[in-house]
Design a protein around this motif. Structure first.
Motif, mmCIF file in Angstrom:
data_model
loop_
_atom_site.group_PDB
_atom_site.id
_atom_site.type_symbol
_atom_site.label_atom_id
_atom_site.label_comp_id
_atom_site.label_asym_id
_atom_site.label_seq_id
_atom_site.Cartn_x
_atom_site.Cartn_y
_atom_site.Cartn_z
ATOM 1 N N TYR A 19 39.393 33.998 41.403
ATOM 2 C CA TYR A 19 37.940 34.015 41.334
ATOM 3 C C TYR A 19 37.386 33.925 42.747
ATOM 4 N N ARG A 20 36.625 34.944 43.119
ATOM 5 C CA ARG A 20 36.010 34.947 44.437
ATOM 6 C C ARG A 20 34.861 35.959 44.452
ATOM 7 N N GLU A 21 33.778 35.573 45.130
ATOM 8 C CA GLU A 21 32.677 36.498 45.381
ATOM 9 C C GLU A 21 33.016 37.298 46.638
ATOM 10 N N GLY A 22 32.419 38.470 46.785
ATOM 11 C CA GLY A 22 32.671 39.246 47.988
ATOM 12 C C GLY A 22 32.524 40.731 47.742
ATOM 13 N N ALA A 74 36.758 40.522 46.607
ATOM 14 C CA ALA A 74 36.456 39.741 45.405
ATOM 15 C C ALA A 74 37.717 39.597 44.553
ATOM 16 N N ARG A 75 37.669 38.648 43.612
ATOM 17 C CA ARG A 75 38.802 38.433 42.707
ATOM 18 C C ARG A 75 38.296 38.321 41.262
ATOM 19 N N PHE A 76 39.076 38.891 40.343
ATOM 20 C CA PHE A 76 38.825 38.809 38.906
ATOM 21 C C PHE A 76 40.059 38.231 38.228
ATOM 22 N N PHE A 127 27.955 45.416 35.071
ATOM 23 C CA PHE A 127 28.221 44.086 34.542
ATOM 24 C C PHE A 127 29.602 44.076 33.894
ATOM 25 N N VAL A 128 30.412 43.082 34.248
ATOM 26 C CA VAL A 128 31.804 43.016 33.811
ATOM 27 C C VAL A 128 32.060 41.690 33.096
ATOM 28 N N THR A 129 32.774 41.739 31.964
ATOM 29 C CA THR A 129 33.200 40.502 31.302
ATOM 30 C C THR A 129 34.515 40.052 31.937
ATOM 31 N N ASP A 130 34.441 38.958 32.692
ATOM 32 C CA ASP A 130 35.609 38.417 33.392
ATOM 33 C C ASP A 130 36.205 37.332 32.490
ATOM 34 N N TYR A 131 37.160 37.728 31.653
ATOM 35 C CA TYR A 131 37.627 36.925 30.532
ATOM 36 C C TYR A 131 38.095 35.524 30.939
ATOM 37 N N GLU A 132 39.109 35.437 31.772
ATOM 38 C CA GLU A 132 39.692 34.129 32.095
ATOM 39 C C GLU A 132 38.842 33.322 33.075
ATOM 40 N N ASN A 133 37.858 33.918 33.677
ATOM 41 C CA ASN A 133 36.937 33.168 34.539
ATOM 42 C C ASN A 133 35.688 32.695 33.793
ATOM 43 N N PHE A 134 35.596 33.000 32.485
ATOM 44 C CA PHE A 134 34.470 32.564 31.647
ATOM 45 C C PHE A 134 33.141 32.995 32.269
ATOM 46 N N ALA A 135 33.100 34.206 32.798
ATOM 47 C CA ALA A 135 31.901 34.609 33.547
ATOM 48 C C ALA A 135 31.541 36.068 33.307
ATOM 49 N N SER A 154 25.611 49.991 45.341
ATOM 50 C CA SER A 154 25.326 50.435 46.705
ATOM 51 C C SER A 154 26.189 49.721 47.743
ATOM 52 N N THR A 155 26.379 48.403 47.546
ATOM 53 C CA THR A 155 27.096 47.605 48.552
ATOM 54 C C THR A 155 28.493 47.174 48.113
ATOM 55 N N SER A 156 28.823 47.401 46.833
ATOM 56 C CA SER A 156 30.097 46.941 46.248
ATOM 57 C C SER A 156 30.241 45.423 46.281
ATOM 58 N N LEU A 157 29.114 44.703 46.427
ATOM 59 C CA LEU A 157 29.157 43.257 46.459
ATOM 60 C C LEU A 157 29.322 42.712 45.038
ATOM 61 N N VAL A 158 30.322 41.843 44.868
ATOM 62 C CA VAL A 158 30.600 41.227 43.567
ATOM 63 C C VAL A 158 30.013 39.822 43.559
ATOM 64 N N SER A 159 29.226 39.507 42.547
ATOM 65 C CA SER A 159 28.644 38.168 42.382
ATOM 66 C C SER A 159 28.751 37.771 40.916
ATOM 67 N N THR A 160 28.426 36.533 40.638
ATOM 68 C CA THR A 160 28.465 36.031 39.259
ATOM 69 C C THR A 160 27.060 36.021 38.689
ATOM 70 N N PHE A 161 26.880 36.735 37.594
ATOM 71 C CA PHE A 161 25.569 36.803 36.951
ATOM 72 C C PHE A 161 25.324 35.594 36.058
ATOM 73 N N ASP A 162 26.361 35.167 35.307
ATOM 74 C CA ASP A 162 26.195 34.029 34.400
ATOM 75 C C ASP A 162 27.563 33.475 34.011
ATOM 76 N N TYR A 163 27.585 32.178 33.700
ATOM 77 C CA TYR A 163 28.791 31.530 33.195
ATOM 78 C C TYR A 163 28.637 31.274 31.704
ATOM 79 N N LEU A 164 29.752 31.317 30.973
ATOM 80 C CA LEU A 164 29.744 31.066 29.540
ATOM 81 C C LEU A 164 30.667 29.905 29.209
ATOM 82 N N THR A 165 30.504 29.368 27.998
ATOM 83 C CA THR A 165 31.371 28.279 27.550
ATOM 84 C C THR A 165 32.662 28.799 26.931
#
Length: 534
Positions: free
Chosen positions: A149-152, A157-159, A173-181, A188-199
């Motif tokens: 897990y990493r932003e960048g 970045a890491r998934f 928007f990507v469902t990152d299964y094991e990161n619960f996110a 445009s920039t290929s920047l990966v960030s976290t939009f939301d966390y789930l339970t």
């Protein structure tokens, strides 16, 4: 009409028009009438399993679907089929062209534009870029074969086991299964960030009217992209199979979401081997087909059986393609009948009309009950308000009458006292040389007694509002009866009074004596002052 097409293992579900005499096993939901499951006449050739399917934006009627580690195209009408990239011979990780490129399992993809596709390489923990012109692959985001897990930006970045992706405006928007996110990639920039966390771990994702629908192993939620509000539709922490109201519903690993309309969502549940229909109007969930037993069974909704459905897509205007975790594919057939909708000008929301007589009866009974309860409540409230008002007014009038009665009593007593004083003065003058007789006090003065004073007062109406402490009353206080005292004023001779200094005003119940020849009668005016009138 409601149509969904799936390029998975090849199943089609059929739906027919809504009819009051239709068999009870036919599902009628928000205008969609589902009939049953049947085999596609020309199903795609599936080697492993159909994990995801989507209509090709470059050619109408053609579909892209993932078959294990391969991305393919399929046209059910022309029966044309081809490989875009990948191979199921040796799933792994390798960049390359066409079938020289290797993937682990392609669980999802999104078409960025007419020339490029972003593939979710789930077990390699990265997203891959494919050129449709050259069929060359490259790493787009994350570092393949390195979970984390990493932003960048891009490969920085890491998934960890990403599952599906959907494009919204200029982001993915990507469902990152094991990161619960839910991760977001800026195109445009290929920047990966976290939009939301789930339970829970997110699995499937779909877009409808700027709202993301996301499934987890046991829940279904919706995120408003304009407000970032997260709201659960089915909120359960336990895997299971339970139809009915959302608050009690249970689901088991929905691997695919298909938005049929703004009020209807179809789930492909691999854990329950069923299709589930989510009704956002009635807020409940129901099941299509029974569970399979390692084999498929075509037929109506009462008898059909499925085995681990994975992917869903609209195939045409009367069927939905169902991909499964096998080489089998089916279709669900249906018809769609638009229901009447009423629009509220204030909210611009549509209201679903009842689809049966029972619904109308229930609705009517509820409305009548609500009206009766509301009317009863209003009636009780008005009664209490009126009762309290009358009680307050009676109290005010009673207090006013008592106050006036006391004032009259004081005025009468003052008048009697004044008359006795005059009598005493006259008696003294008579004793001192008969002066009083010469002055000739009028005989009528002797006729004024307490009883006559009360009679005058009895005829007088007194305005309560003019009394101190009685403000707010609009009633006029009438003295129905004033008790009289025993006895009367003593009579005296009537003579002319020559002493003008004897004239004076006595307020608040006293009188004014006149120097005229004859004394008049005593009366109360309406402001309760007493005076002698000639």
């Amino acid at each position: 009409m409601f149509v969904v097409m799936l390029l998975n293992v090849g199943m089609v579900l059929t739906v027919t028009s809504m009819n009051a005499s239709a068999p009870e096993y036919v599902r009628k939901i928000n205008g969609f009438e589902f009939e049953g499951i049947s085999t596609l006449q020309q199903p795609p050739e599936v080697e492993i399993a159909v994990w995801y399917i989507q209509e090709d934006i470059t050619e109408a009627g053609t579909f892209l679907f993932s078959d294990g580690a391969t991305l393919k195209t399929f046209n059910p009408v022309s029966q044309k089929e081809s490989i875009i990239v990948g191979s199921n011979l040796s799933p792994s990780y390798q960049e390359g062209v066409y079938m020289d490129a290797s993937f682990s399992t392609i669980t999802g993809f999104t078409q960025v534009n007419l020339t490029h596709i972003v593939i979710v390489d789930s077990l390699n923990h990265c997203l891959r870029f494919v050129s449709r012109a050259t069929r060359q692959t490259s790493t787009y985001a994350g570092l393949c074969e390195e979970p984390g897990y990493r932003e960048g930006e891009g490969t920085l970045a890491r998934f960890n086991t990403p599952h599906q992706a959907v494009m919204v405006d200029s982001s993915i928007f990507v469902t990152d299964y094991e990161n619960f996110a839910i991760r977001m990639i800026n195109l445009s920039t290929s920047l990966v960030s976290t939009f939301d966390y789930l339970t829970q771990q997110p699995i499937a994702i779909a877009l409808n009217n700027r709202r993301l629908f996301i499934s987890t192993p046991s829940s279904l939620l919706r995120i408003n992209l304009d407000t970032n509000e997260q709201r659960y539709i089915i909120e359960s922490t336990t895997l299971g199979l339970n139809d009915g109201a959302f608050r009690n519903a249970q689901i088991n690993r929905p691997n695919s979401l298909l938005i049929l309309s703004k009020d209807t969502v179809l789930l492909a549940e691999s854990g329950n081997s069923r299709l589930r229909v989510v009704d956002l109007v009635l807020k409940d969930i129901s099941t299509i087909c029974k569970k399979g037993r390692d084999t498929f069974e075509d037929g109506n909704l009462k008898n059909c059986r499925l085995v681990q459905p994975l992917a869903l897509a609209r195939l045409n205007e009367g069927s939905i393609f169902i991909g499964t975790n096998s080489t089998e594919s089916r279709q669900l057939t249906f018809t769609f009948e638009q229901e009447e909708e009423s629009t509220d000008s204030a909210t611009t929301e549509t209201t679903k009309q009842p689809s049966s007589n029972n619904d109308v009866v229930v609705l009517t009974t509820g409305v009548v009950a609500a009206i009766l309860i509301t009317g009863l409540g209003i009636g009780i409230l008005l009664f209490v308000i009126n009762w309290r008002k009358n009680k307050r007014m009676k109290k005010m009038v009673g207090s006013c009458e008592k106050r006036i009665e006391n004032q009259i009593k004081k005025k009468v007593e003052a008048e009697i006292q004044e008359a006795n004083k005059m009598k005493h003065m006259l008696s003294v003058e008579e004793t001192n040389g008969g002066i009083a007789q010469e002055r000739g006090v009028h005989d009528e003065y002797a006729d004024i007694d307490e009883t006559s004073i009360y009679e005058i007062v009895e005829e007088t109406d007194i305005d309560c509002s003019s009394q101190i402490g009685c403000e707010g009353s609009t009633d006029t206080c009438h003295r129905d009866k004033i008790p009289s005292r025993q006895g009367s004023l003593p009579k005296t001779p009537s003579k002319n009074i020559e002493d003008n200094s004897n004239e004076r005003d006595v307020k608040s119940g006293s009188r004014k004596l006149s120097t005229e020849e004859n004394l008049g009668y005593v009366e109360f005016d309406k402001d309760s002052s007493i005076h002698c009138k000639a």
